[in-house]
Design a protein around this motif. Sequence first.
Motif, PDB file in Angstrom:
ATOM      1  N   THR A 369       0.824  -1.208   0.000  1.00 25.72           N
ATOM      2  CA  THR A 369       0.000   0.000   0.000  1.00 25.72           C
ATOM      3  C   THR A 369       0.856   1.256   0.000  1.00 25.72           C
ATOM      4  O   THR A 369       0.710   2.128  -0.855  1.00 25.72           O
ATOM      5  N   ALA A 392      -1.159  -5.031   2.728  1.00 27.06           N
ATOM      6  CA  ALA A 392      -1.883  -4.489   1.579  1.00 27.06           C
ATOM      7  C   ALA A 392      -3.340  -4.307   1.958  1.00 27.06           C
ATOM      8  O   ALA A 392      -3.936  -5.182   2.610  1.00 27.06           O
ATOM      9  N   GLU A 394      -7.454  -3.304   0.644  1.00 24.54           N
ATOM     10  CA  GLU A 394      -8.300  -3.757  -0.455  1.00 24.54           C
ATOM     11  C   GLU A 394      -8.107  -2.927  -1.716  1.00 24.54           C
ATOM     12  O   GLU A 394      -8.090  -3.442  -2.834  1.00 24.54           O
ATOM     13  N   THR A 396      -5.375  -1.424  -2.677  1.00 25.98           N
ATOM     14  CA  THR A 396      -4.104  -1.809  -3.306  1.00 25.98           C
ATOM     15  C   THR A 396      -4.272  -3.057  -4.149  1.00 25.98           C
ATOM     16  O   THR A 396      -3.777  -3.143  -5.279  1.00 25.98           O
ATOM     17  N   LEU A 397      -4.966  -4.041  -3.622  1.00 30.54           N
ATOM     18  CA  LEU A 397      -5.152  -5.296  -4.343  1.00 30.54           C
ATOM     19  C   LEU A 397      -5.968  -5.089  -5.607  1.00 30.54           C
ATOM     20  O   LEU A 397      -5.759  -5.773  -6.612  1.00 30.54           O
ATOM     21  N   THR A 398      -6.878  -4.115  -5.585  1.00 31.54           N
ATOM     22  CA  THR A 398      -7.646  -3.800  -6.782  1.00 31.54           C
ATOM     23  C   THR A 398      -6.747  -3.229  -7.869  1.00 31.54           C
ATOM     24  O   THR A 398      -6.879  -3.573  -9.053  1.00 31.54           O
ATOM     25  N   LEU A 400      -3.635  -3.873  -8.295  1.00 30.99           N
ATOM     26  CA  LEU A 400      -2.740  -4.922  -8.799  1.00 30.99           C
ATOM     27  C   LEU A 400      -3.500  -6.010  -9.561  1.00 30.99           C
ATOM     28  O   LEU A 400      -3.150  -7.186  -9.517  1.00 30.99           O
ATOM     29  N   ARG A 419      -7.617 -12.509   2.068  1.00 29.52           N
ATOM     30  CA  ARG A 419      -8.078 -12.558   0.678  1.00 29.52           C
ATOM     31  C   ARG A 419      -7.020 -12.030  -0.299  1.00 29.52           C
ATOM     32  O   ARG A 419      -7.349 -11.516  -1.354  1.00 29.52           O
ATOM     33  N   LEU A 420      -5.747 -12.160   0.078  1.00 26.95           N
ATOM     34  CA  LEU A 420      -4.676 -11.649  -0.791  1.00 26.95           C
ATOM     35  C   LEU A 420      -4.756 -12.259  -2.189  1.00 26.95           C
ATOM     36  O   LEU A 420      -4.797 -11.550  -3.196  1.00 26.95           O
ATOM     37  N   SER A 423      -8.112 -11.825  -4.273  1.00 28.08           N
ATOM     38  CA  SER A 423      -8.373 -10.461  -4.750  1.00 28.08           C
ATOM     39  C   SER A 423      -7.537 -10.086  -5.967  1.00 28.08           C
ATOM     40  O   SER A 423      -7.604  -8.953  -6.437  1.00 28.08           O
ATOM     41  N   LEU A 424      -6.749 -11.027  -6.433  1.00 28.21           N
ATOM     42  CA  LEU A 424      -5.886 -10.766  -7.599  1.00 28.21           C
ATOM     43  C   LEU A 424      -6.395 -11.622  -8.752  1.00 28.21           C
ATOM     44  O   LEU A 424      -5.967 -12.771  -8.930  1.00 28.21           O
TER      45      LEU A 424
END
Length: 438
Positions: A369, A392, A394, A396-398, A400, A419-420, A423-424
Amino acid sequence: MPVHGLTPILLCLLPVWIIPSPAWGHPQLSECRLIQRTALCNDAKLSSVPPGLPRNIEELQLNYNHLQTLQDVSLLRYPSLTSLSVACNSLEKLESNTFQDLSLLESLNLANNNLYIGYPETSQALKKLPGLKVLDLSENKLEDEMAATLLQNLTSLEYLNLSGNLLQRLDETSFSDLNKLKELNLQRNIIFEIDGAFGSNSKLQRLNLAFNDLPCLIDFHMTHLVVLNASHNFIEWFISRQDLNDTFQLETLDLSDNKLLFFPFLPSHSNLRNLYLSHNRLRFYEQLADNATLPNSTTTVEFYNLRKNVSNVTAELWDDSLHGDISSLEILDLRGNQVEYFPYGFIQKMPFLSRLQMCTNCLESLNLTSEQFPGSLYELDISNNRLKQVVADEGTLTVLGNLTYFNLSLNDLDRLPSRLFSSLPSLRAVANAPGTVR
């Protein structure tokens, strides 16, 4: 940097003739294959140029034979030659008039011979090639003066291969006549010093200095260069000219397998896309700048021109601007270094970064993040570090969403964001050694 090889031949599509002709001074007959206007006489135990080929051939290959000298009369029968390859023979010299009637010759391969023996006369022969564009002199045991002599007046040359010789020091006389040169291969010599060697080569775009003995590259100001390979040397410092307003055309810089202590001091304006820094000693020192525990430490370093005994560079080691212009970077390879952290804002300077290779470093934490990794990132390898956590949110994961490969193996992870991986959406490969997340 690619090395020009022999012209590819489509043997399966074109008619082939076997042409027996007497080999001068050799008891056996030579065998050459003729494919349109190309004569292939490789590995035929020849001790001289076969005289019985068609006069209108345009390419002649004589590799892997036993030629020791190209005589004045050797090529008189073939005035239409545009390409000649005599690599891997025992050539000691070319007589001065070898090319007297070959005004069309553009490509000449003399690799892996013994031209160090008769280089003065060979130089006179080369001067009679007004249109020569490609010259391969690799693996000929050439020293500095020999190479400089051979290259005199070759003003039409565009590609030159001097790899695998005995060059040690390059200066302003080394390539002074080669003002059309576009590509230069100097790998696998023993070069330890470069002093104004490329000042006359304003069209040079690709330079290979790999596998030499260079201790540093400072005052780098070749704004026209597109590819520089200086890997496998002993380089501790790479410093480009910071006072130039011109945009450097450099797209690929390879400094891997050296002894870099600091991130290279890149140009202030550049188009750099690929930066290879693996297997050095590189780390960042910004956190030491205000370290009260080291009151006698310095934050600057001075570089001296020992020949003139005057200081010519003073660098503030902790100044982020010394990273130079990395805004176009797409690939950053930092494998096998000593990086403990990224300086503040460092990742944000690379909005087009697609591959970050960070395996085998000293990272203890990674905050996706705060670092603000770009949405263009599709490969992230942070394996074999000292990671205890990855942070990270949510959002940030969006961002990536393009990440395809994520390597976290060989760390000491305590936790991962919830949910790392789910979420990718583009993730196709995840490497995480069993038991590394407790």
